[in-house]
Design an enzyme around this catalytic site. Sequence first.
Site, PDB file in Angstrom:
ATOM      1  N   GLY A 239       0.763  -1.243   0.000  1.00 37.64           N
ATOM      2  CA  GLY A 239       0.000   0.000   0.000  1.00 37.64           C
ATOM      3  C   GLY A 239       0.786   1.280   0.000  1.00 37.64           C
ATOM      4  N   GLU A 273       3.936  -6.624   1.847  1.00 37.42           N
ATOM      5  CA  GLU A 273       3.532  -7.021   0.486  1.00 37.42           C
ATOM      6  C   GLU A 273       3.572  -5.818  -0.464  1.00 37.42           C
ATOM      7  OE1 GLU A 273      -0.435  -8.510   1.061  1.00 37.42           O
ATOM      8  OE2 GLU A 273       0.218 -10.257   2.200  1.00 37.42           O
ATOM      9  N   ARG A 312      -5.289   2.741 -16.066  1.00 37.82           N
ATOM     10  CA  ARG A 312      -5.414   3.525 -14.830  1.00 37.82           C
ATOM     11  C   ARG A 312      -6.069   4.900 -15.027  1.00 37.82           C
ATOM     12  NH1 ARG A 312      -1.931   4.989 -11.763  1.00 37.82           N
ATOM     13  NH2 ARG A 312      -2.899   4.255  -9.836  1.00 37.82           N
ATOM     14  N   TYR A 316      -9.439   4.987 -12.909  1.00 33.58           N
ATOM     15  CA  TYR A 316      -9.382   5.713 -11.633  1.00 33.58           C
ATOM     16  C   TYR A 316      -9.194   7.216 -11.816  1.00 33.58           C
ATOM     17  CZ  TYR A 316      -7.502   1.016 -10.464  1.00 33.58           C
ATOM     18  OH  TYR A 316      -7.258  -0.320 -10.353  1.00 33.58           O
ATOM     19  N   CYS A 342     -12.430   2.627 -29.357  1.00 37.49           N
ATOM     20  CA  CYS A 342     -13.717   3.261 -29.646  1.00 37.49           C
ATOM     21  C   CYS A 342     -14.543   3.454 -28.382  1.00 37.49           C
ATOM     22  CB  CYS A 342     -14.477   2.415 -30.662  1.00 37.49           C
ATOM     23  SG  CYS A 342     -13.516   2.314 -32.164  1.00 37.49           S
TER      24      CYS A 342
HETATM   25  N1  LLP Z   1      -1.432  -6.965  -0.706  1.00 37.28           N
HETATM   26  C1  LLP Z   1      -2.740  -7.067  -0.992  1.00 37.28           C
HETATM   27  C2  LLP Z   1      -3.574  -8.010  -0.248  1.00 37.28           C
HETATM   28  C3  LLP Z   1      -3.297  -6.266  -2.018  1.00 37.28           C
HETATM   29  O1  LLP Z   1      -4.584  -6.356  -2.277  1.00 37.28           O
HETATM   30  C4  LLP Z   1      -2.463  -5.363  -2.722  1.00 37.28           C
HETATM   31  C5  LLP Z   1      -3.008  -4.530  -3.796  1.00 37.28           C
HETATM   32  C6  LLP Z   1      -1.104  -5.301  -2.388  1.00 37.28           C
HETATM   33  C7  LLP Z   1      -0.620  -6.118  -1.373  1.00 37.28           C
HETATM   34  C8  LLP Z   1      -0.133  -4.404  -3.104  1.00 37.28           C
HETATM   35  O2  LLP Z   1      -0.450  -3.070  -2.917  1.00 37.28           O
HETATM   36  P1  LLP Z   1       0.545  -1.917  -3.384  1.00 37.28           P
HETATM   37  O3  LLP Z   1       1.782  -2.011  -2.545  1.00 37.28           O
HETATM   38  O4  LLP Z   1       0.838  -2.101  -4.814  1.00 37.28           O
HETATM   39  O5  LLP Z   1      -0.220  -0.665  -3.130  1.00 37.28           O
HETATM   40  N2  LLP Z   1      -4.944  -1.401  -9.741  1.00 37.28           N
HETATM   41  C9  LLP Z   1      -4.812  -0.386  -8.723  1.00 37.28           C
HETATM   42  C10 LLP Z   1      -4.188  -0.925  -7.465  1.00 37.28           C
HETATM   43  C11 LLP Z   1      -4.930  -2.103  -6.888  1.00 37.28           C
HETATM   44  C12 LLP Z   1      -4.263  -2.660  -5.668  1.00 37.28           C
HETATM   45  C13 LLP Z   1      -4.848  -3.964  -5.281  1.00 37.28           C
HETATM   46  N3  LLP Z   1      -4.231  -4.584  -4.157  1.00 37.28           N
HETATM   47  C14 LLP Z   1      -4.034   0.783  -9.298  1.00 37.28           C
HETATM   48  O6  LLP Z   1      -3.685   0.736 -10.471  1.00 37.28           O
HETATM   49  O7  LLP Z   1      -3.804   1.769  -8.617  1.00 37.28           O
END
Ligand code: LLP
Length: 412
Positions: A239, A273, A312, A316, A342
């Site tokens: 996150g 993660e 993206r 979003y 399209c």
């Molecule tokens: N762990 C879990 C359980 C998750 O659901 C996610 C992301 C992560 C780790 C990794 O999160 P990060 O460090 O990348 O923030 N498609 C969206 C982001 C979706 C994230 C989903 N879960 C975007 O393009 O911003």
Amino acid sequence: MHHFQYINGELFAEDLAVKELAAKHGTPLYIYSTATLKRHFQAFDSAFSGLEHLTCYSVKANSNLHLLRLLAGLGAGMDIVSGGELHRALTAGVGPEKIVYSGVGKKAEEIARALEAGILMFNVESRAELERINAIAGQSGKRARVSLRINPDVDPKTHPYISTGLKKNKFGLDIDQSLAAYQRAKELKAIEPVGIDCHIGSQLTSLDPFMEALDKVLAFYERLKDLGLDIRYLDLGGGLGITYDEEDPPHPSELGRALTEALRDLPLTLILEPGRVIAGNAGILVTEVLYTKKTPSKEFVIVDAAMNDLVRPSLYGSFHRISEVVQMHRPPLTVDVVGPICESGDFLARERVLPLVEQGELLALFSAGAYGFSMSSNYNSRPRAAEILVDGDRVIVARRRETYEDLIRLES
Ligand code: LLP
């Protein structure tokens, strides 16, 4: 810090001119930087060196095998959410004892495969899933290590689609449900509850939500100890945000300091993660200007990348910085950068001030290494872009460009 820099007005990926890479490999083209990936992983991982920990890169951010291999070589574990990601992680040589498996909808077959592989643990998101894992593990005479995913009801202050730790979200179990689920887990013969898991959202730009969630999780941990559970792992998810535009997220070292302070004396292995913070700024998407078009209300720059390549902005409203690959020093103009698909929702930027560009010139979209190619599709029967991995002055074609034949191969 990343290794996409301008030298005399021309964009380079490490030691190589992006213009030449595009000429050789075509566009749209994803370019990843090995040095940046290494740097990001090491900066993140070393931020937690004061704690027993395991950095499990979140495969969904960018699941290219070459990138996974690179990270595995640096000691990364992996956070997976599907049988497909398990296959990728194992193929990339990640040890199963470094794999954690999250997600609300694990299928029986996926659970069985992960058990067979011997992954570190399942991050379980419902009572029904817990029962199913128990049944499948029981059938094969195994015990499944699990964490339950706690939904701490913390507002991560990010885009609603990528908030996951609020009461109304589908993820995890609230504190009371979790307690009951741990009690149940204790009774189940083929379940070994070893951890607590929590992931509250993505692209977080402040430490506060992380710390708020941590407080709740640690209070919960104390209650679990009273139940007599032997909790050894604390998985705080991913996150951490990155700079796309003017965001100023905390550096991993700040998160590291805060967590080290809070967890130093506890007998827990911390699992993290991270996805975006590792891969996001390690990739760009290069696209060619096909046409420019002026209508009575707008100026459009029509490029050969589209929402199928990078969804993206459409999904979003995300901002990706866009710059010329070769700076021409022309006057600025406010434009919409759009793709050939399209749909009016097919845009890469709206109302963006860019120097005037001409047909045939190249643009680079920055911060495209995470949730770029991994969210791409074949919509409008567009073959997916090529991905290349630059390392100094060397290039690996990490995924060749799809062909028209690839598009129909599974349909005969
Ligand atoms: N762990 C879990 C359980 C998750 O659901 C996610 C992301 C992560 C780790 C990794 O999160 P990060 O460090 O990348 O923030 N498609 C969206 C982001 C979706 C994230 C989903 N879960 C975007 O393009 O911003």
